[in-house]
Design an enzyme around this catalytic site. Structure first.
Site, PDB file in Angstrom:
ATOM      1  N   GLY A  13       0.815  -1.216   0.000  1.00 58.78           N
ATOM      2  CA  GLY A  13       0.000   0.000   0.000  1.00 58.78           C
ATOM      3  C   GLY A  13       0.844   1.259   0.000  1.00 58.78           C
ATOM      4  N   ALA A  14       1.950   1.239  -0.740  1.00 58.73           N
ATOM      5  CA  ALA A  14       2.904   2.350  -0.680  1.00 58.73           C
ATOM      6  C   ALA A  14       2.690   3.396  -1.765  1.00 58.73           C
ATOM      7  CB  ALA A  14       4.330   1.810  -0.759  1.00 58.73           C
ATOM      8  N   ARG A  16       0.512   5.730  -1.859  1.00 63.21           N
ATOM      9  CA  ARG A  16       0.056   7.020  -1.317  1.00 63.21           C
ATOM     10  C   ARG A  16       0.078   6.984   0.206  1.00 63.21           C
ATOM     11  NH1 ARG A  16      -4.632   4.424  -3.407  1.00 63.21           N
ATOM     12  NH2 ARG A  16      -4.151   5.374  -5.418  1.00 63.21           N
ATOM     13  N   GLY A  19       2.086   4.773   3.623  1.00 67.27           N
ATOM     14  CA  GLY A  19       3.032   3.865   2.961  1.00 67.27           C
ATOM     15  C   GLY A  19       4.044   4.626   2.119  1.00 67.27           C
ATOM     16  N   TYR A 164     -14.950  -3.414  10.277  1.00 65.52           N
ATOM     17  CA  TYR A 164     -13.638  -2.767  10.181  1.00 65.52           C
ATOM     18  C   TYR A 164     -12.784  -3.077  11.417  1.00 65.52           C
ATOM     19  CZ  TYR A 164      -9.978   0.780   9.991  1.00 65.52           C
ATOM     20  OH  TYR A 164      -8.768   1.424   9.980  1.00 65.52           O
TER      21      TYR A 164
END
Length: 271
Positions: A13-14, A16, A19, A164
């Protein structure tokens, strides 16, 4: 050790947010960064792709590998890890940052969304660890750092969005288990969570949050850096809070991390 120079980080998840910030902080040290994310094509609603972050990593002084990877897919994760090892010779650090969020009650949570959160958050973190561990076990100072909160059974965190919370606490419990299993073998397994809400694109999913009362992703990136340079045998199984980590590292002025210094800050979920 105070630097990540020459270390190889596999960050999910890098493309944005947090990350990306962790990737850029490592890049300033001269680290190798594998950017494992789904976003390979620009989206007007969500800025940032694996390619744009790879360019930023290189510009900041690191080496980058852009990897289109959906961490729900075992084959894709195995291929991404193999490509990372081919490019950089190993994996020193896994950052489990990828996460799916849906802050609604039970009757407003489609099962498709529920499944996505469980697959990305808890299962994805477990899968990435499983795939990276053979290399981490060979690394001189290996770390797994997961963006997850301190485990809590307090109903106030579960009642508003059970799906969640289950998915996020799932990441926390995976951390707990892996720390117990691999800490004795020299792999540091820890979780990191922000004290305040961080201004990222995920805020678009939380109605009514005033961005002016948030902090920038840099605070989490600096805290992650402070954890990842620690000797792995001296820091394991901890649920760390970004602000506490930085205070321990000697930081006293947190104003620079505020989106608008002087505004009262909003505490994050689960704290």
């Amino acid at each position: 050790m105070t630097t990540l120079s020459g270390k190889t980080l596999f960050i999910t998840g890098a493309s944005r947010g947090i990350g990306r910030a962790i990737a850029l902080r490592a890049a300033r040290d001269g680290a190798n960064v594998a950017i494992a994310s789904k976003s390979s094509v620009a989206n007007p609603k969500l800025p940032g792709t694996i390619h744009s972050v790879a360019q930023e990593v290189e510009a900041a002084g690191g080496r980058a590998l852009a990897l289109k990877c959906d961490i729900r897919e075992e084959d894709q994760v195995r291929a991404a890890a193999a490509a990372t090892v081919d490019a950089f010779g190993g994996i020193d650090i896994l950052v489990n940052n990828a996460s799916a969020i849906w802050l609604r009650g039970t009757l407003d949570t489609p099962m498709k969304r529920f499944d996505l959160m469980q697959q990305v958050n808890a299962r994805g973190s477990f899968l990435c660890a499983q795939v990276c561990l053979p290399w981490l076990l060979q690394a001189p100072n290996p770390h797994i750092l997961t963006l997850a909160p301190p485990p809590s059974l307090d109903p106030k965190w579960w009642a508003p969005h059970t799906g969640y919370t289950l998915a996020k606490m799932g990441m926390s419990f995976v951390t707990l288990g892996l720390a117990g299993e691999f800490g004795p073998q020299g792999v540091a397994v820890n979780a990191l969570w922000p004290r305040t809400i961080i201004a990222t694109d995920a805020l678009n999913l939380i109605p009514g949050v005033d961005v002016a009362r948030c902090r920038k992703p840099d605070i989490v990136a600096d805290a992650a850096h402070a954890v990842l340079v620690r000797p792995s045998r001296e820091c394991n199984g901890r649920f760390l809070i970004d602000e506490d980590v930085l205070r321990e590292a000697g930081v006293t002025d947190f104003d620079s991390y505020a989106v608008e210094p002087g505004q009262p800050l909003l505490p994050d979920l689960f704290l």
